[in-house]
Scaffold this motif. Structure first.
Motif, PDB file in Angstrom:
ATOM      1  N   TYR A 222      -3.346  10.020  16.800  1.00 22.55           N
ATOM      2  CA  TYR A 222      -2.836   9.987  15.169  1.00 22.55           C
ATOM      3  C   TYR A 222      -1.966   8.550  15.033  1.00 22.55           C
ATOM      4  N   TYR A 223      -1.888   8.239  13.883  1.00 18.18           N
ATOM      5  CA  TYR A 223      -1.000   7.104  13.778  1.00 18.18           C
ATOM      6  C   TYR A 223      -0.314   6.978  12.619  1.00 18.18           C
ATOM      7  N   LEU A 224       0.902   6.405  12.406  1.00 15.06           N
ATOM      8  CA  LEU A 224       1.663   6.269  10.861  1.00 15.06           C
ATOM      9  C   LEU A 224       1.633   4.722  10.821  1.00 15.06           C
TER      10      LEU A 224
ATOM     11  N   TYR B 208      -5.499  -6.532  -0.801  1.00 12.87           N
ATOM     12  CA  TYR B 208      -5.274  -7.067  -2.173  1.00 12.87           C
ATOM     13  C   TYR B 208      -6.034  -6.471  -3.313  1.00 12.87           C
ATOM     14  N   GLU B 209      -5.238  -5.417  -3.989  1.00 16.59           N
ATOM     15  CA  GLU B 209      -5.845  -4.695  -4.974  1.00 16.59           C
ATOM     16  C   GLU B 209      -5.034  -4.858  -6.118  1.00 16.59           C
ATOM     17  N   LYS B 210      -5.217  -4.324  -7.306  1.00 16.39           N
ATOM     18  CA  LYS B 210      -4.654  -4.360  -8.548  1.00 16.39           C
ATOM     19  C   LYS B 210      -3.545  -3.471  -8.373  1.00 16.39           C
TER      20      LYS B 210
ATOM     21  N   GLY C  11      -2.850   8.664   9.712  1.00 19.01           N
ATOM     22  CA  GLY C  11      -4.268   8.901  10.087  1.00 19.01           C
ATOM     23  C   GLY C  11      -4.464   9.858  11.246  1.00 19.01           C
ATOM     24  N   VAL C  12      -5.401  10.454  11.487  1.00 12.73           N
ATOM     25  CA  VAL C  12      -5.800  10.778  12.594  1.00 12.73           C
ATOM     26  C   VAL C  12      -7.395  10.743  12.827  1.00 12.73           C
ATOM     27  N   GLU C  13      -7.710  10.578  14.254  1.00 11.44           N
ATOM     28  CA  GLU C  13      -9.035  10.134  14.648  1.00 11.44           C
ATOM     29  C   GLU C  13      -9.446  11.050  15.906  1.00 11.44           C
TER      30      GLU C  13
ATOM     31  N   VAL D  75     -18.557   9.123  -1.692  1.00  7.55           N
ATOM     32  CA  VAL D  75     -19.627   8.620  -0.664  1.00  7.55           C
ATOM     33  C   VAL D  75     -18.825   7.594  -0.012  1.00  7.55           C
ATOM     34  N   ARG D  76     -17.357   7.387  -0.276  1.00  9.88           N
ATOM     35  CA  ARG D  76     -16.236   6.566   0.403  1.00  9.88           C
ATOM     36  C   ARG D  76     -16.592   5.224   0.345  1.00  9.88           C
ATOM     37  N   GLY D  77     -15.656   4.417   0.590  1.00  7.00           N
ATOM     38  CA  GLY D  77     -15.796   2.983   0.357  1.00  7.00           C
ATOM     39  C   GLY D  77     -15.977   1.946   1.552  1.00  7.00           C
ATOM     40  N   LEU D  78     -16.180   2.741   2.787  1.00  6.71           N
ATOM     41  CA  LEU D  78     -15.908   1.852   3.988  1.00  6.71           C
ATOM     42  C   LEU D  78     -17.490   2.266   4.846  1.00  6.71           C
ATOM     43  N   ASP D  79     -18.013   1.187   5.377  1.00  2.90           N
ATOM     44  CA  ASP D  79     -19.358   1.225   5.901  1.00  2.90           C
ATOM     45  C   ASP D  79     -19.758   2.234   6.992  1.00  2.90           C
TER      46      ASP D  79
ATOM     47  N   THR E  46      -6.686  10.486  -5.043  1.00  2.61           N
ATOM     48  CA  THR E  46      -7.418  10.665  -3.731  1.00  2.61           C
ATOM     49  C   THR E  46      -6.198  10.396  -2.747  1.00  2.61           C
ATOM     50  N   ILE E  47      -5.722  11.777  -2.380  1.00  2.93           N
ATOM     51  CA  ILE E  47      -4.433  11.518  -1.482  1.00  2.93           C
ATOM     52  C   ILE E  47      -4.736  11.476  -0.135  1.00  2.93           C
ATOM     53  N   LEU E  48      -6.082  11.625   0.140  1.00  2.68           N
ATOM     54  CA  LEU E  48      -6.538  11.765   1.673  1.00  2.68           C
ATOM     55  C   LEU E  48      -7.957  11.543   1.550  1.00  2.68           C
TER      56      LEU E  48
ATOM     57  N   ARG F 137     -16.961  11.343   8.997  1.00  3.23           N
ATOM     58  CA  ARG F 137     -17.640  11.133  10.541  1.00  3.23           C
ATOM     59  C   ARG F 137     -18.068   9.501  10.711  1.00  3.23           C
ATOM     60  N   TYR F 138     -17.895   8.911  11.740  1.00  2.00           N
ATOM     61  CA  TYR F 138     -18.513   7.612  12.070  1.00  2.00           C
ATOM     62  C   TYR F 138     -18.961   7.645  13.238  1.00  2.00           C
ATOM     63  N   ASP F 139     -20.239   8.037  13.565  1.00  2.00           N
ATOM     64  CA  ASP F 139     -20.640   8.231  14.886  1.00  2.00           C
ATOM     65  C   ASP F 139     -21.407   6.994  15.488  1.00  2.00           C
TER      66      ASP F 139
ATOM     67  N   ILE G 120     -14.574  10.874  14.189  1.00  2.00           N
ATOM     68  CA  ILE G 120     -14.338  11.651  12.838  1.00  2.00           C
ATOM     69  C   ILE G 120     -12.911  11.750  12.491  1.00  2.00           C
ATOM     70  N   GLY G 121     -12.589  11.476  11.349  1.00  2.00           N
ATOM     71  CA  GLY G 121     -11.015  11.189  11.067  1.00  2.00           C
ATOM     72  C   GLY G 121     -10.690  11.301   9.654  1.00  2.00           C
ATOM     73  N   PHE G 122      -9.546  10.756   9.197  1.00  2.00           N
ATOM     74  CA  PHE G 122      -9.195  10.755   7.902  1.00  2.00           C
ATOM     75  C   PHE G 122      -7.723  10.176   7.836  1.00  2.00           C
ATOM     76  N   ALA G 123      -7.362   9.362   6.822  1.00  2.00           N
ATOM     77  CA  ALA G 123      -6.335   9.178   6.463  1.00  2.00           C
ATOM     78  C   ALA G 123      -5.543   9.449   5.195  1.00  2.00           C
ATOM     79  N   ALA G 124      -4.264   9.736   5.237  1.00  2.81           N
ATOM     80  CA  ALA G 124      -3.556  10.083   3.831  1.00  2.81           C
ATOM     81  C   ALA G 124      -2.556   9.063   3.254  1.00  2.81           C
ATOM     82  N   GLY G 125      -2.649   8.615   2.197  1.00  2.00           N
ATOM     83  CA  GLY G 125      -1.746   7.474   1.746  1.00  2.00           C
ATOM     84  C   GLY G 125      -0.335   8.146   1.442  1.00  2.00           C
ATOM     85  N   ILE G 126       0.756   7.745   2.117  1.00  2.00           N
ATOM     86  CA  ILE G 126       1.884   8.343   1.974  1.00  2.00           C
ATOM     87  C   ILE G 126       2.481   8.403   0.548  1.00  2.00           C
ATOM     88  N   THR G 127       2.398   7.227  -0.118  1.00  2.00           N
ATOM     89  CA  THR G 127       3.079   7.243  -1.349  1.00  2.00           C
ATOM     90  C   THR G 127       2.036   8.329  -2.511  1.00  2.00           C
ATOM     91  N   ARG G 128       0.931   8.473  -2.355  1.00  2.00           N
ATOM     92  CA  ARG G 128       0.201   9.396  -3.045  1.00  2.00           C
ATOM     93  C   ARG G 128       0.641  10.884  -2.665  1.00  2.00           C
ATOM     94  N   LEU G 129       0.870  11.143  -1.407  1.00  2.00           N
ATOM     95  CA  LEU G 129       1.581  12.521  -0.967  1.00  2.00           C
ATOM     96  C   LEU G 129       2.908  12.735  -1.627  1.00  2.00           C
TER      97      LEU G 129
HETATM   98  P1  HAM Z   1      -9.491   5.034   2.668  1.00  2.00           P
HETATM   99  O1  HAM Z   1      -9.984   5.896   1.729  1.00  2.00           O
HETATM  100  O2  HAM Z   1      -9.661   3.548   2.412  1.00  2.00           O
HETATM  101  O3  HAM Z   1      -9.930   5.327   3.923  1.00  2.00           O
HETATM  102  O4  HAM Z   1      -7.858   5.236   2.874  1.00  2.00           O
HETATM  103  C1  HAM Z   1      -7.192   6.539   3.308  1.00  2.00           C
HETATM  104  C2  HAM Z   1      -6.313   6.826   2.073  1.00  2.00           C
HETATM  105  O5  HAM Z   1      -5.121   5.877   2.121  1.00  2.00           O
HETATM  106  C3  HAM Z   1      -6.798   6.977   0.674  1.00  2.00           C
HETATM  107  O6  HAM Z   1      -7.012   8.213   0.274  1.00  2.00           O
HETATM  108  C4  HAM Z   1      -5.341   6.885  -0.165  1.00  2.00           C
HETATM  109  O7  HAM Z   1      -4.477   7.810  -0.227  1.00  2.00           O
HETATM  110  C5  HAM Z   1      -4.544   5.644   0.590  1.00  2.00           C
HETATM  111  N1  HAM Z   1      -4.747   4.441   0.198  1.00  2.00           N
HETATM  112  C6  HAM Z   1      -5.774   3.314   0.348  1.00  2.00           C
HETATM  113  N2  HAM Z   1      -5.580   2.494  -0.469  1.00  2.00           N
HETATM  114  C7  HAM Z   1      -4.404   2.540  -0.839  1.00  2.00           C
HETATM  115  C8  HAM Z   1      -3.363   1.485  -1.731  1.00  2.00           C
HETATM  116  N3  HAM Z   1      -3.963   0.230  -1.902  1.00  2.00           N
HETATM  117  N4  HAM Z   1      -2.320   1.888  -1.794  1.00  2.00           N
HETATM  118  C9  HAM Z   1      -1.763   3.091  -1.730  1.00  2.00           C
HETATM  119  N5  HAM Z   1      -2.583   4.073  -1.069  1.00  2.00           N
HETATM  120  C10 HAM Z   1      -3.791   3.613  -0.601  1.00  2.00           C
HETATM  121  C11 HAM Z   1      -9.466   4.851   5.282  1.00  2.00           C
HETATM  122  O8  HAM Z   1      -8.488   4.074   5.329  1.00  2.00           O
HETATM  123  C12 HAM Z   1     -10.040   5.244   6.618  1.00  2.00           C
HETATM  124  N6  HAM Z   1      -9.777   4.529   7.696  1.00  2.00           N
HETATM  125  C13 HAM Z   1      -9.844   6.766   6.595  1.00  2.00           C
HETATM  126  C14 HAM Z   1     -10.533   7.217   7.931  1.00  2.00           C
HETATM  127  C15 HAM Z   1      -9.815   7.633   8.913  1.00  2.00           C
HETATM  128  N7  HAM Z   1     -11.604   7.760   7.945  1.00  2.00           N
HETATM  129  C16 HAM Z   1     -11.843   8.177   9.087  1.00  2.00           C
HETATM  130  N8  HAM Z   1     -11.009   8.060   9.754  1.00  2.00           N
END
Ligand code: HAM
Length: 420
Positions: free
Chosen positions: A104-106, A112-114, A127-129, A255-259, A278-280, A284-286, A300-309
């Motif tokens: 896991y990581y913090l 560069y988003e709006k 995030g956890v993997e 569908v998620r935004g990453l390839d 989307t808070i989290l 899977r990324y085999d 397989i993993g996920f990440a949660a955005g702290i400000t959204r939490l």
């Molecule tokens: P992601 O959906 O791009 O996935 O980002 C994960 C979470 O980070 C989002 O659900 C959101 O809560 C937060 N987040 C993303 N962009 C922003 C932003 N510009 N401002 C604030 N919060 C944001 C990933 O990053 C993958 N690496 C997750 C993952 C881990 N998949 C498998 N393992």
């Protein structure tokens, strides 16, 4: 006046308690499931994200903070953590460690988003993997980590949306079916989706533009185009989630935004925090480790955005108080007492006591005002007679009770401060 860059944030002392609380809970949940922390660089070779996250993604095409260093190397501030963790595993020979490997990581990330509520250019992720487990039990375990985190933080009003986007075997046929469907509506699609039609038609499914999402409603669903293995994986995951009592809904638009994703993708969506709901998110990324030059290793993993939490916690009425430490403020009268007080606080801190004394030569009244502002639970005044007798009164500011102590009896002072 120099201001912070657009899309970044200052986290002030009054707000830090909430951040520390979330980080503490995240670490506790990770430990409960057997995950260890990993740390990695804030910037990486640009190529890592181009290959890992994918050239056709918005993140790589439009959102990366990329620069060349003084030696002309192409570097990028990390837009996410998964590609870096995968690189770390390969580079440090961890792909042959005992599996499954749980990390896991913090971290802070940069895109560069709006900027808007819940979306910034520097943001923070937990995030956890999990590597080396291709069974759907691993998907269920990772989703259980996310579920547990959200519960521990007191967040209500979220729903878990899951989907399967298939594998390299079944996705090409699905992509074609999608292309065919959207081709008949090309004119109505937004400009971004028009170009997505060629590069990544799956992304049209989660476009937020009202016309695109209306058209997407009747698009072919991934779940109906899965190969038998992907279908079985999804069925097994559903079985595990039901067994574990985790509620979910199948959502063909996730569908998620990453390839790098294969098969399971999922998001926890808060119903009450606005557009960035989307808070989290994860999945899977085999193929990722192999694509980056490592062995074939499932992930397989996920990440949660702290400000959204934080936004979701506020909406759920969670109120984090600053940790209630019993601070002792030692006020002093006169130069000799002030010097003596410096010695007393030094010794008390060695004993583990939270103690402060005056550093700016304030009057006694001003010192007591400061102690009040710092919410000192106890105060002690040192003047001439206290110096002479080596005794003073510790006052409990909450109930005004006083106890006399010897100024060198640190054990008794500690005992008084630790009594509730
Ligand atoms: P992601 O959906 O791009 O996935 O980002 C994960 C979470 O980070 C989002 O659900 C959101 O809560 C937060 N987040 C993303 N962009 C922003 C932003 N510009 N401002 C604030 N919060 C944001 C990933 O990053 C993958 N690496 C997750 C993952 C881990 N998949 C498998 N393992």
């Amino acid at each position: 006046m120099i201001q912070k860059p657009r899309g970044t944030m200052d986290i002030l002392p009054k707000d830090v308690a909430t951040w520390q609380y979330i980080e503490k809970k995240a670490r506790e949940v990770a430990a409960k499931f057997g995950f260890s922390e990993i740390r990695f660089p804030t910037f990486e070779s640009t190529e890592l994200f181009q290959r890992g996250v994918g050239d056709s993604t918005d993140v790589v095409q439009k959102e990366m903070y990329t620069f060349t260093d003084r030696e002309g190397r192409g570097l990028t501030l990390r837009p996410e953590g998964t590609a870096s963790v995968a690189r770390t595993l390969i580079e440090n020979g961890m792909c042959s460690d005992t599996m499954p490997l749980k990390l896991y990581y913090l971290i802070n990330c940069f895109r560069y988003e709006k900027p808007q509520a819940g979306r910034s250019r520097e943001f923070f992720q937990f995030g956890v993997e999990l590597f080396g487990a291709s069974d759907a039990a691993a998907d269920a375990e990772i989703i259980a980590v996310a579920h547990s985190l959200i519960k521990e933080l007191g967040i209500k009003n979220t729903t878990l949306h899951i989907n399967s986007i298939g594998c390299p075997e079944c996705r090409p046929a699905y992509r074609n079916a999608l292309k065919e469907y959207f081709a008949s509506n090309t004119e109505q699609l937004c400009d971004t989706c028009k170009s997505r039609l060629e590069t990544n038609p799956l992304r049209i499914l989660d476009c937020k533009s009202p016309i695109c999402s209306e058209i997407a409603k009747n698009a072919p669903k991934t779940i109906e185009h899965l190969c038998p293995e992907c279908k079985q994986h999804m069925d097994e995951l559903e079985g595990y989630l039901k067994e574990m009592g985790i509620e979910y809904e199948i959502d063909p638009h996730i569908v998620r935004g990453l390839d790098y994703y294969t098969r399971t993708v999922y998001e926890f969506i808060a119903t009450d925090i606005g557009a960035q709901s989307t808070i989290l998110g994860g999945g899977r990324y085999d193929g990722l480790i192999k694509d980056l030059g490592g062995p074939s290793l499932a992930g397989i993993g996920f990440a949660a955005g702290i400000t959204r939490l934080i936004l979701a916690m506020e909406k759920s009425g969670v109120n984090i108080q600053d940790e209630n430490r019993p601070l002792l403020y030692i006020a002093s009268m006169g130069k000799a007492a002030a010097k003596f007080a410096m010695g007393v606080v030094a010794k008390l801190r060695n004993e583990g006591v939270y103690a402060e004394t005056d550093l700016v030569g304030r009057s006694l009244k001003a010192q007591m005002k400061y102690a009040d502002k710092k919410k000192a639970k106890y105060t002690l005044i040192i003047g001439d007679s206290e110096l002479e007798n080596n005794k003073a009164q510790i006052k409990n500011m909450e109930n005004s009770s006083q106890v006399e102590i010897s100024l060198d009896d640190f054990a008794s002072i500690k005992e008084i401060l630790s009594a509730e």
